[in-house]
Structures are given as C-alpha cells and as structure tokens.
Design a protein around this motif. Structure first.
Motif, PDB file in Angstrom:
ATOM      1  N   ASN A  48     -13.480  51.092  42.214  1.00 46.17           N
ATOM      2  CA  ASN A  48     -13.288  52.127  43.234  1.00 46.17           C
ATOM      3  C   ASN A  48     -13.885  51.736  44.575  1.00 46.17           C
ATOM      4  N   GLY A  49     -13.357  52.348  45.633  1.00 49.08           N
ATOM      5  CA  GLY A  49     -13.863  52.106  46.986  1.00 49.08           C
ATOM      6  C   GLY A  49     -13.985  53.405  47.756  1.00 49.08           C
ATOM      7  N   ILE A  50     -14.637  53.348  48.907  1.00 51.34           N
ATOM      8  CA  ILE A  50     -14.764  54.528  49.771  1.00 51.34           C
ATOM      9  C   ILE A  50     -13.434  54.719  50.499  1.00 51.34           C
ATOM     10  N   THR A  51     -12.849  55.891  50.351  1.00 54.12           N
ATOM     11  CA  THR A  51     -11.555  56.158  50.970  1.00 54.12           C
ATOM     12  C   THR A  51     -11.731  56.532  52.453  1.00 54.12           C
ATOM     13  N   SER A  52     -10.718  56.189  53.251  1.00 55.58           N
ATOM     14  CA  SER A  52     -10.843  56.392  54.699  1.00 55.58           C
ATOM     15  C   SER A  52     -11.002  57.863  55.073  1.00 55.58           C
ATOM     16  N   GLY A  53     -10.470  58.762  54.250  1.00 51.17           N
ATOM     17  CA  GLY A  53     -10.605  60.188  54.546  1.00 51.17           C
ATOM     18  C   GLY A  53     -12.038  60.674  54.477  1.00 51.17           C
ATOM     19  N   LEU A  54     -12.833  59.990  53.700  1.00 51.39           N
ATOM     20  CA  LEU A  54     -14.248  60.343  53.574  1.00 51.39           C
ATOM     21  C   LEU A  54     -15.038  59.735  54.738  1.00 51.39           C
TER      22      LEU A  54
ATOM     23  N   LEU B  18      -8.356  45.204  40.526  1.00 48.86           N
ATOM     24  CA  LEU B  18      -7.830  45.928  41.691  1.00 48.86           C
ATOM     25  C   LEU B  18      -9.026  46.537  42.396  1.00 48.86           C
ATOM     26  N   VAL B  19      -9.321  46.037  43.573  1.00 44.81           N
ATOM     27  CA  VAL B  19     -10.602  46.372  44.212  1.00 44.81           C
ATOM     28  C   VAL B  19     -10.391  47.149  45.508  1.00 44.81           C
ATOM     29  N   GLY B  20     -11.117  48.241  45.655  1.00 45.50           N
ATOM     30  CA  GLY B  20     -11.092  49.010  46.894  1.00 45.50           C
ATOM     31  C   GLY B  20     -11.974  48.341  47.937  1.00 45.50           C
ATOM     32  N   ALA B  21     -11.374  48.022  49.086  1.00 51.13           N
ATOM     33  CA  ALA B  21     -12.117  47.350  50.162  1.00 51.13           C
ATOM     34  C   ALA B  21     -12.887  48.339  51.015  1.00 51.13           C
ATOM     35  N   GLY B  22     -12.683  49.642  50.754  1.00 49.22           N
ATOM     36  CA  GLY B  22     -13.345  50.647  51.581  1.00 49.22           C
ATOM     37  C   GLY B  22     -12.612  50.842  52.896  1.00 49.22           C
ATOM     38  N   PRO B  23     -13.214  51.650  53.803  1.00 52.63           N
ATOM     39  CA  PRO B  23     -12.508  52.061  55.023  1.00 52.63           C
ATOM     40  C   PRO B  23     -12.489  51.014  56.131  1.00 52.63           C
ATOM     41  N   GLY B  24     -13.320  49.987  56.045  1.00 54.90           N
ATOM     42  CA  GLY B  24     -13.296  48.974  57.101  1.00 54.90           C
ATOM     43  C   GLY B  24     -14.643  48.298  57.302  1.00 54.90           C
ATOM     44  N   ASP B  25     -15.723  49.102  57.337  1.00 49.32           N
ATOM     45  CA  ASP B  25     -17.070  48.539  57.450  1.00 49.32           C
ATOM     46  C   ASP B  25     -17.369  47.723  56.192  1.00 49.32           C
ATOM     47  N   PRO B  26     -17.589  46.391  56.329  1.00 50.34           N
ATOM     48  CA  PRO B  26     -17.823  45.573  55.132  1.00 50.34           C
ATOM     49  C   PRO B  26     -19.040  46.040  54.326  1.00 50.34           C
ATOM     50  N   GLU B  27     -19.972  46.756  54.957  1.00 50.94           N
ATOM     51  CA  GLU B  27     -21.138  47.252  54.217  1.00 50.94           C
ATOM     52  C   GLU B  27     -20.781  48.430  53.312  1.00 50.94           C
TER      53      GLU B  27
ATOM     54  N   LEU C   6      -7.128  43.045  46.598  1.00 50.05           N
ATOM     55  CA  LEU C   6      -8.004  43.822  47.478  1.00 50.05           C
ATOM     56  C   LEU C   6      -7.156  44.804  48.280  1.00 50.05           C
ATOM     57  N   LYS C   7      -7.478  46.088  48.165  1.00 51.11           N
ATOM     58  CA  LYS C   7      -6.688  47.125  48.839  1.00 51.11           C
ATOM     59  C   LYS C   7      -7.607  47.989  49.707  1.00 51.11           C
ATOM     60  N   GLY C   8      -7.106  48.406  50.863  1.00 50.89           N
ATOM     61  CA  GLY C   8      -7.911  49.256  51.738  1.00 50.89           C
ATOM     62  C   GLY C   8      -8.296  50.551  51.048  1.00 50.89           C
ATOM     63  N   GLY C   9      -9.468  51.093  51.366  1.00 53.48           N
ATOM     64  CA  GLY C   9      -9.904  52.371  50.801  1.00 53.48           C
ATOM     65  C   GLY C   9     -10.156  52.270  49.318  1.00 53.48           C
ATOM     66  N   ASP C  10      -9.574  53.191  48.552  1.00 55.60           N
ATOM     67  CA  ASP C  10      -9.677  53.189  47.092  1.00 55.60           C
ATOM     68  C   ASP C  10      -8.288  52.959  46.508  1.00 55.60           C
ATOM     69  N   PRO C  11      -8.176  52.101  45.477  1.00 55.70           N
ATOM     70  CA  PRO C  11      -6.851  51.799  44.933  1.00 55.70           C
ATOM     71  C   PRO C  11      -6.175  53.002  44.277  1.00 55.70           C
TER      72      PRO C  11
END
Lengths: 272, 272
Positions: free
Chosen positions: A126-132, A14-23, A97-102
């Motif tokens: 874990n991924g970077i959450t959009s709130g951050l 289960l992978v966090g894709a982060g907020p949108g920026d692929p980097e 793959l899930k947006g932000g952090d799963p």
C-alpha cells in the motif's frame, strides 16, 4: 548431464509510490524496490521515487517505462499485464510501481488477475493516496467530527469509457448528510461535476483543489463549490489534481488568513 | 548577565503509525520518530512501531502513553491537547503517534486546533489506513472497474456521542450504485448497520471483516451482507476490525478457493 534446476518465480510486487514526496514511501516499498531486478513505472513521479530509494546504493534494476510520456499514448494495459507475467516467469524480481496506492483508482485488479491466471504470486504494498496528501496540504482531514463530517467518499471524475459515470446528484445527497467528497481526476470534468453537485449542495459549500500534492510543484486553492470552475480556470490548476468538497475545509478556509498553518508557514518561508 | 536565548519551538508532528506492520510506516514517519524527544502513543501498535524504528539506534525518546490500556479509561482528549502544547513550548521535539492515518477518523482536528491556538506549528505525516490494509488482506481493492466499483465510501460505525449517527439506508442507496463501503469501528454496531443497509442492498452482496490487518494477529472472513452478523459472532471477530461491503469482494470470494492468492499462499507456507 544434471537437469536444469527449476527456476524460482518470485512474487510480483505492486507497489504504491505515494503522492510524490519520496519520503512518503513506506519502508516496505523502499525495501522491495532495493531488491528488484526489473521495475515498471508509470510516470516521472515513480522514476523520482525510485531514484531517491536507490541513491547511495549500487543497485540498478532494469527500468521499463509503461506510462504516458510527452503526449504519447500510454502503453496498453494488456501489454503491461503480459510483460509482468513474462518477466516474473523469467525469474526476475519484478516491481510494478504505481502512483498513490495501487488499490485506489489504479488498474491493479487487472494486473493481479493476469498474474494469478499465470500462476504468479502477487503482493500489494500500500501507499499514501494523493487524496490524503491533498487534505494534508489544505490543513484539514478527510473526516472531522467538529465539522460534522463522519465519513468520506472517494470518486473518480474520469469514468470508464462507455460507462454512464458517477451519479453526481445522488453523490451530492450523501455529501449533504455530512460526508466529505474527494474527487480524483475531476478537473477536466469539473463543469459537469459541479453542475450535478449543485442540485443538492449549497453554492457556498467550501471546495478546494490540490495539484501535485506533497511535491515542490504543489499548487492549491480554496474556494466555494459555486466558484470552483471559475477558480480552477483563473488559477490554472490542471490535471492531475484532487478536488475536495465539504465542511472539513472550513478549518482550511479559516487558516488561510492565519499564520500558523504549516502550508502558510512554508509559503511565508519560501517568500522570505 | 546576557538574556536567556529564546527557546526554539519545534513543530509538533502528528504521525500516522499505519495499520500495524512496522514496515508500513513511511520513511518520513520513521525519520521524525528517530528525531523525537517525546512521543505520545495511543496503543500497543504504536509502541511496537516505535520500538521497531528505534531498534539499533541509541535514541530513547520519552514515551507517554495516552490511550486505553487494560480496560482503563482513555486519557481525555483535552488533557492530550494540553500535554502536546506544554511539551512543545518546553522545546521538546514532540511526535503524536496515531494508528492508521491521523486525518481519517482520528481526532487530529482537535489536536491541530489546540496547537494552532497556542502558536505551535503542526506537521501531519500521513499513514496507511487500516481500511486499505484490510482490502489488501482480502486480495481486492477499494475500487475496481471490473467489479463496477467506481468509488468508495468510508464511514465510522461508532458515531460521536449525542449524534444521530450515519444514515445507513441513505448510505446503502449510494453503495447500490457501485460504491464500495468500508466501515471502521463497526463490529459492535453490526446488527443495526446491517439492518439499515439491507433496506437498499441485496442480502447476497459480498461482505467481509478484517481484524488486525497487516499484523501476525490478522483475522479475516468473507461472507454475505445477510450472513455478516452471524459470521462475525461465529468466527469471534471483535473490535477493532474493518468491515468491507461490495462487489469488489467477488475477486476475494473467487480466490478464497484458489491457491494463488497471496494470503492463501502465506497460509499454506505457514502450515507447511
């Protein structure tokens, strides 16, 4: 005839894709995506992130779209759970793959439970959450000692159907003690959220909204709690967006008129 | 004689190093570190992350250690601020590498303010915060609808000198409404934190601690709020660690005796 060798069941990631920026994907997420044979994605962000990771490789995992698309209803959660189990038991290397952090406002818990029940190991990346990414875009932090914010609270404005939803006056009381509020999926409920918060927070408390944080489509506005609803309507900031409320924004407010904020610099560069 | 060409001032990057596992760095953080000519690091985690990123390259940015080391006092914040400004104005590509995310309980705000004041642009690169790696290690999330946790609150147990510190009974009241508590730097203050929380939370509420989340040194324990202080002492879980309190841990508790939790699987694999 020799017996069929036992099939290897790989862990589902289960992978966090982060907020949108692929980097803003982690190195681990990128590696796991490159190794995947099947990828379940929610939305366009996930697809763009995946395309960015696979660029220049000859990998082409099977892509399964399970999210809302063009007004269509989203795939039922129970179906996603079954699909994850089925693909894993078929020997596929599955990434969800899930947006932000799963682990923040996703429904990872239900997917993890279904996989565990079926005996399939699960690894969460874990991924970077959009709130951050949102406060980063605003030039401030979740917490800031100088602004008296020694904590942060994340709540969702979109409660579970049938639930009473968050107790906004109680949340306002905590925020008044110096805790930043970060509200996910709150734009459509903004009038009732703001009404509840104003019971214990001043109307001149800084408030902001950021849509599509970290992407070229990013839009943001800084205002006050009292003017938030009107500002969202005027600036046409819609879902999905993150609301940020608290004194941490004073830095962002000051900076809005200065030239040194990265966001302001970017805007100036784009306008030049 | 022609005049000296103007020196290019590069933006200073405040970069989140993540919780410890070098693979949890973002792609952007890795790129920025590879481009840096000067890197200011806090601790051993940062150094390991940097070494991992530079492995196999011929890059060798100048490393400046600004954190606590072997019992020595940490570098004063004002000195770090000045150093960042000086290196940037000298034309260096400066990265300030901080554990976790720079915008959560770091002192990024002070560094950003100093740089802005000196006319130096700043870019913050988000990282995975240790509180998120902690719940991942425990096999649960920050929020979970099934556990009735529709929000999460992050607070620091190590308040600013001279400040009254968090109002634990007030925080307990919010947690009682279904908000997960994630307490950073709370181990040394655990007795007073738990005392305050027990005013409005039941002693049998699940509570956990995770030290060095995501690293080979990771240690974790799941217990109850009432037994937390005693358990920390018995298991010798010291700073830096993250405390997690709330019903989301029920999944972790259930799973502690099962065989399917990734952490349990890893432990089994290591023991085999």
């Amino acid at each position: 005839m020799s017996p069929t060798p036992p099939l290897t069941v790989h862990p589902v990631h289960l992978v966090g894709a982060g907020p949108g920026d692929p980097e803003l994907l982690t190195l681990k997420a990128a590696r796991v995506l490159r190794e995947a044979t099947v990828v379940l994605v929610d939305d366009l962000v996930g697809e763009q992130v995946l395309a960015s990771v696979l660029e220049g490789t000859d990998r082409a995992p099977r892509l399964v779209q399970v999210g809302k698309r063009g007004g269509c209803a989203s795939t039922p959660q129970a179906f996603i759970n079954k699909l994850l189990v089925r693909e894993a038991l078929a020997g596929e290397k599955v990434v969800r793959l899930k947006g932000g952090d799963p682990l923040i406002f996703g429904r990872a818990g239900e997917e993890v439970a279904a996989l565990r029940e079926a005996g399939v190991p699960v690894v969460v990346v874990n991924g970077i959450t959009s709130g951050l990414a949102a406060v980063n875009a605003l030039g401030c932090g979740w917490t800031d000692r100088a602004a008296g914010a020694q904590g942060v609270m994340l709540v969702t404005g979109h409660p579970q159907p049938g639930s009473a939803g968050p107790d906004w006056p109680a949340i306002a009381r905590v925020a008044a003690s110096g805790v930043t509020l970060v509200i996910y999926m709150g734009v459509s409920q903004a009038p009732s959220i703001v009404h509840g918060l104003l019971s214990h927070l001043p109307a001149d408390l800084p408030a902001a909204a950021v849509q599509h944080a970290s992407t070229p489509q990013e839009r943001r506005t800084v205002t006050t709690l009292g003017a938030l609803v009107e500002t969202l309507a005027r600036e046409r900031i819609g879902s999905p967006a993150v609301l940020v409320i608290g004194r941490v924004l004073e830095v962002a407010v000051d900076v809005a008129t200065a030239t040194l904020q990265p966001a302001a610099l970017n805007a100036a560069a784009a306008a030049a």
